[in-house]
Motif scaffolding. Structure first.
Motif, PDB file in Angstrom:
ATOM      1  N   ASP A 255       0.699  -1.420   0.521  1.00 21.06           N
ATOM      2  CA  ASP A 255       0.053   0.104  -0.131  1.00 21.06           C
ATOM      3  C   ASP A 255       0.793   1.195   0.009  1.00 21.06           C
ATOM      4  O   ASP A 255       0.850   2.289  -0.681  1.00 21.06           O
ATOM      5  CB  ASP A 255      -1.245   0.205   1.348  1.00 21.06           C
ATOM      6  CG  ASP A 255      -1.792  -0.761   0.942  1.00 21.06           C
ATOM      7  OD1 ASP A 255      -2.413  -1.541   0.174  1.00 21.06           O
ATOM      8  OD2 ASP A 255      -3.079  -0.873   1.641  1.00 21.06           O
ATOM      9  N   ASP A 256       1.731   1.222   0.867  1.00 21.18           N
ATOM     10  CA  ASP A 256       2.676   2.684   1.065  1.00 21.18           C
ATOM     11  C   ASP A 256       3.714   2.953  -0.434  1.00 21.18           C
ATOM     12  O   ASP A 256       4.029   2.997  -0.646  1.00 21.18           O
ATOM     13  CB  ASP A 256       3.658   2.795   2.476  1.00 21.18           C
ATOM     14  CG  ASP A 256       2.563   2.616   3.613  1.00 21.18           C
ATOM     15  OD1 ASP A 256       2.079   3.498   3.650  1.00 21.18           O
ATOM     16  OD2 ASP A 256       3.294   2.166   4.420  1.00 21.18           O
ATOM     17  N   GLY A 257       4.369   2.114  -0.765  1.00 18.20           N
ATOM     18  CA  GLY A 257       4.605   1.614  -2.155  1.00 18.20           C
ATOM     19  C   GLY A 257       3.802   2.071  -3.001  1.00 18.20           C
ATOM     20  O   GLY A 257       4.238   2.854  -4.215  1.00 18.20           O
ATOM     21  N   ILE A 258       2.754   1.627  -3.007  1.00 20.78           N
ATOM     22  CA  ILE A 258       1.898   2.171  -4.508  1.00 20.78           C
ATOM     23  C   ILE A 258       2.035   3.455  -3.996  1.00 20.78           C
ATOM     24  O   ILE A 258       2.352   4.863  -5.385  1.00 20.78           O
ATOM     25  CB  ILE A 258       0.630   1.518  -4.580  1.00 20.78           C
ATOM     26  CG1 ILE A 258       1.027  -0.174  -4.590  1.00 20.78           C
ATOM     27  CG2 ILE A 258      -0.169   1.653  -5.470  1.00 20.78           C
ATOM     28  CD1 ILE A 258      -0.375  -0.780  -4.630  1.00 20.78           C
ATOM     29  N   ARG A 259       1.149   3.937  -2.448  1.00 22.95           N
ATOM     30  CA  ARG A 259       1.111   5.725  -2.592  1.00 22.95           C
ATOM     31  C   ARG A 259       2.201   6.254  -3.152  1.00 22.95           C
ATOM     32  O   ARG A 259       2.571   7.499  -4.152  1.00 22.95           O
ATOM     33  CB  ARG A 259       0.842   5.634  -1.035  1.00 22.95           C
ATOM     34  CG  ARG A 259      -0.357   5.566  -0.935  1.00 22.95           C
ATOM     35  CD  ARG A 259      -0.713   6.095   0.859  1.00 22.95           C
ATOM     36  NE  ARG A 259      -1.898   5.368   1.061  1.00 22.95           N
ATOM     37  CZ  ARG A 259      -2.314   4.549   1.643  1.00 22.95           C
ATOM     38  NH1 ARG A 259      -0.863   4.284   2.393  1.00 22.95           N
ATOM     39  NH2 ARG A 259      -3.059   4.040   2.034  1.00 22.95           N
ATOM     40  N   GLN A 260       3.524   5.844  -2.573  1.00 18.81           N
ATOM     41  CA  GLN A 260       4.862   6.227  -2.759  1.00 18.81           C
ATOM     42  C   GLN A 260       5.212   6.440  -4.421  1.00 18.81           C
ATOM     43  O   GLN A 260       5.812   7.485  -5.231  1.00 18.81           O
ATOM     44  CB  GLN A 260       6.169   5.691  -2.222  1.00 18.81           C
ATOM     45  CG  GLN A 260       7.476   6.614  -2.154  1.00 18.81           C
ATOM     46  CD  GLN A 260       8.308   6.034  -1.347  1.00 18.81           C
ATOM     47  OE1 GLN A 260       8.342   5.921   0.254  1.00 18.81           O
ATOM     48  NE2 GLN A 260       9.789   6.802  -1.983  1.00 18.81           N
ATOM     49  N   ALA A 261       4.762   5.723  -4.330  1.00 21.69           N
ATOM     50  CA  ALA A 261       5.443   5.820  -6.511  1.00 21.69           C
ATOM     51  C   ALA A 261       4.270   6.442  -7.374  1.00 21.69           C
ATOM     52  O   ALA A 261       4.859   6.690  -8.380  1.00 21.69           O
ATOM     53  CB  ALA A 261       4.533   3.731  -7.043  1.00 21.69           C
ATOM     54  N   LEU A 262       3.110   6.695  -6.462  1.00 17.84           N
ATOM     55  CA  LEU A 262       2.623   7.187  -7.295  1.00 17.84           C
ATOM     56  C   LEU A 262       2.441   9.019  -7.087  1.00 17.84           C
ATOM     57  O   LEU A 262       2.574   9.733  -8.248  1.00 17.84           O
ATOM     58  CB  LEU A 262       0.622   6.738  -6.768  1.00 17.84           C
ATOM     59  CG  LEU A 262       0.342   5.827  -7.553  1.00 17.84           C
ATOM     60  CD1 LEU A 262      -1.138   5.644  -7.006  1.00 17.84           C
ATOM     61  CD2 LEU A 262       0.205   5.396  -9.261  1.00 17.84           C
ATOM     62  N   LYS A 263       2.825   8.929  -6.287  1.00 20.31           N
ATOM     63  CA  LYS A 263       3.399  10.367  -5.478  1.00 20.31           C
ATOM     64  C   LYS A 263       4.663  10.838  -6.485  1.00 20.31           C
ATOM     65  O   LYS A 263       5.002  12.173  -7.695  1.00 20.31           O
ATOM     66  CB  LYS A 263       3.795  11.148  -4.496  1.00 20.31           C
ATOM     67  CG  LYS A 263       2.606  10.436  -3.524  1.00 20.31           C
ATOM     68  CD  LYS A 263       3.366  10.825  -2.307  1.00 20.31           C
ATOM     69  CE  LYS A 263       2.132  11.163  -0.941  1.00 20.31           C
ATOM     70  NZ  LYS A 263       2.319  11.083   0.274  1.00 20.31           N
ATOM     71  N   THR A 264       5.243  10.115  -6.853  1.00 19.23           N
ATOM     72  CA  THR A 264       6.971   9.983  -7.395  1.00 19.23           C
ATOM     73  C   THR A 264       6.285  10.012  -9.682  1.00 19.23           C
ATOM     74  O   THR A 264       6.950  11.407  -9.501  1.00 19.23           O
ATOM     75  CB  THR A 264       7.786   8.749  -7.443  1.00 19.23           C
ATOM     76  OG1 THR A 264       7.674   8.666  -5.992  1.00 19.23           O
ATOM     77  CG2 THR A 264       9.040   9.390  -8.512  1.00 19.23           C
ATOM     78  N   LEU A 265       5.787   9.482  -9.580  1.00 18.98           N
ATOM     79  CA  LEU A 265       5.003   9.478 -10.819  1.00 18.98           C
ATOM     80  C   LEU A 265       4.887  10.768 -11.703  1.00 18.98           C
ATOM     81  O   LEU A 265       4.222  10.991 -12.235  1.00 18.98           O
ATOM     82  CB  LEU A 265       4.440   8.191 -11.717  1.00 18.98           C
ATOM     83  CG  LEU A 265       5.270   7.064 -11.676  1.00 18.98           C
ATOM     84  CD1 LEU A 265       4.156   5.646 -11.445  1.00 18.98           C
ATOM     85  CD2 LEU A 265       5.535   7.641 -13.070  1.00 18.98           C
TER      86      LEU A 265
END
Length: 191
Positions: free
Chosen positions: A178-188
């Motif tokens: 969950d945190d990985g998806i959130r952080q990845a989406l913020k980066t993208l």
């Protein structure tokens, strides 16, 4: 078993090189990734090797890194995958890309390599699942699974494989899905 060769590089004729080691010239087949990293002829070279003994030949294969050799060994253990196909895969994909393709179960990525058809790609994905990862520089254990899930989520959301792989590779290993998806989406979103 010949596990390592150290000597003078005499000739490069892709995919084979000739190395003089104590007055004996060894013909060694190498993946293109290793070939590109070799010095000019006449220079010293050291390679990790894998020897295959058959009735009609002794074949020596050379690798620049332990990860390449381990990937090669994992590939040739698969039924229907010989040394030539393994070399083609390691020439067409880096070890990291191969591990990512297996983790993501991305057969299309494997079929882009000449000589790899759909059935062979499916067999590779099935046989290598869970075998490539920590040994090949991927995050170990649960982190590898979490990163694979994040990658799949990004691909499902329509991001390109290149974008998703780059972002997932920068995530901290301890991050959950969950945190990985959130952080990845913020980066993208910032890109």
């Amino acid at each position: 078993m010949i596990g390592r060769i150290h000597g003078t590089l005499l000739d490069k004729t892709p995919p084979q090189i000739l190395v003089d080691c104590g007055g004996v010239g060894y013909e060694i087949d190498v993946p293109m990734s290793t070939l590109y990293g070799l010095p000019a002829a006449g220079q010293k070279v050291a390679l990790l090797t894998h020897l295959i003994v058959r009735e009609d030949a002794h074949q020596l294969f050379g690798f620049a890194t332990p990860a390449e050799r381990e990937a090669f060994r994992a590939l040739i253990r698969i039924s229907g995958v010989g040394a030539r196909i393994a070399l083609a895969l390691l020439s067409g994909l880096s070890v990291q890309e191969l591990a990512q393709a297996v983790t993501a179960q991305d057969g299309a990525r494997l079929t882009r390599v000449p000589g790899i058809g759909k059935k062979t790609a499916e067999r590779l994905l099935l046989e290598l699942r869970g075998k490539l990862g920590a040994d090949l520089g991927r995050p170990a254990g649960g982190a590898a699974a979490a990163h694979a899930d994040v990658l799949q989520a990004l691909l499902a959301l329509g991001y390109s494989e290149r974008e998703a792989t780059a972002v997932v590779g920068k995530l901290p290993p301890e991050l959950g899905v969950d945190d990985g998806i959130r952080q990845a989406l913020k980066t993208l979103a910032k890109a």
